[in-house]
Design a protein around this motif. Structure first.
Motif, PDB file in Angstrom:
ATOM      1  N   UNK A  97       0.819  -1.212   0.000  1.00 24.77           N
ATOM      2  CA  UNK A  97       0.000   0.000   0.000  1.00 24.77           C
ATOM      3  C   UNK A  97       0.855   1.265   0.000  1.00 24.77           C
ATOM      4  N   UNK A  98       1.958   1.253   0.727  1.00 27.28           N
ATOM      5  CA  UNK A  98       2.838   2.423   0.739  1.00 27.28           C
ATOM      6  C   UNK A  98       3.546   2.616  -0.593  1.00 27.28           C
ATOM      7  N   UNK A  99       3.692   1.560  -1.374  1.00 26.03           N
ATOM      8  CA  UNK A  99       4.383   1.640  -2.659  1.00 26.03           C
ATOM      9  C   UNK A  99       3.449   2.008  -3.805  1.00 26.03           C
ATOM     10  N   UNK A 100       2.188   2.190  -3.518  1.00 27.36           N
ATOM     11  CA  UNK A 100       1.226   2.543  -4.562  1.00 27.36           C
ATOM     12  C   UNK A 100       0.728   3.972  -4.356  1.00 27.36           C
ATOM     13  N   UNK A 101      -0.181   4.384  -5.234  1.00 30.63           N
ATOM     14  CA  UNK A 101      -0.772   5.716  -5.105  1.00 30.63           C
ATOM     15  C   UNK A 101      -2.059   5.698  -4.279  1.00 30.63           C
ATOM     16  N   UNK A 102      -2.239   4.672  -3.477  1.00 32.73           N
ATOM     17  CA  UNK A 102      -3.452   4.534  -2.674  1.00 32.73           C
ATOM     18  C   UNK A 102      -3.613   5.692  -1.701  1.00 32.73           C
ATOM     19  N   UNK A 103      -2.544   6.048  -0.999  1.00 31.43           N
ATOM     20  CA  UNK A 103      -2.630   7.143  -0.029  1.00 31.43           C
ATOM     21  C   UNK A 103      -2.578   8.506  -0.721  1.00 31.43           C
ATOM     22  N   UNK A 104      -1.954   8.590  -1.874  1.00 30.41           N
ATOM     23  CA  UNK A 104      -1.953   9.838  -2.634  1.00 30.41           C
ATOM     24  C   UNK A 104      -3.379  10.170  -3.072  1.00 30.41           C
ATOM     25  N   UNK A 105      -4.141   9.134  -3.406  1.00 31.93           N
ATOM     26  CA  UNK A 105      -5.549   9.305  -3.776  1.00 31.93           C
ATOM     27  C   UNK A 105      -6.462   9.340  -2.561  1.00 31.93           C
ATOM     28  N   UNK A 106      -5.881   9.575  -1.389  1.00 31.04           N
ATOM     29  CA  UNK A 106      -6.610   9.717  -0.126  1.00 31.04           C
ATOM     30  C   UNK A 106      -7.448   8.491   0.216  1.00 31.04           C
TER      31      UNK A 106
END
Length: 143
Positions: A97-106
């Motif tokens: 999850x940290x390596x994806x844009x999951x948190x960037x996309x909130x």
């Protein structure tokens, strides 16, 4: 002990060793199990095609030839061990999850999750998911 009983015990013992060992060596690789584990855990997310495989290849870039490590990963898959029971499983999922844009996309589960690069806190393309850049203080409610 009679000869027949001795031969029977030897045969059962050899089969008890040979069958699990052959099942281990004929089964798939650790990377395939890791991909299946991630896809099973995050089944509700829309993941970019091939992004999980890229992540797993980067995560296992330096393959360990440790037999016990491989056995542990395969046992986690077959025995359906949850992340709260296995630390290495939890680490694999967390770093995905940290390596994806999951948190960037909130943490929007409706958007496609794309792999950006292996997470490193010192040189990562992914910002800190708890940063005020992504979640400004005026948008955060006090609990």
């Amino acid at each position: 002990m009679k000869r027949r009983r001795f031969l029977l015990l030897i045969g059962v013992g050899a089969g008890g060793i040979a069958i699990p060992a052959s099942a281990y060596f004929l089964s798939s690789t650790v990377k395939e199990y890791a991909v299946l584990l991630i896809k099973r855990e995050f089944h509700y997310l829309k993941m970019e095609e091939g992004s999980v495989e890229k992540y797993v290849n980067d995560y296992f870039q330096y393959p360990s030839n440790n037999l016990m490590e491989k056995l542990k990963w395969k046992a986690m898959y077959y025995l359906n061990i949850r992340p709260d029971k296995a630390n290495s499983y939890f680490e694999l999922l967390k770093y995905y999850l940290l390596s994806t844009d999951f948190f960037i996309n909130k943490a929007d589960e409706t958007k496609i999750v794309k792999y950006l690069g292996l997470y490193s806190p010192y040189k990562s393309p992914v910002p800190n998911p708890f940063s005020f850049v992504l979640y400004p203080p005026d948008k955060i409610r006090e609990a």
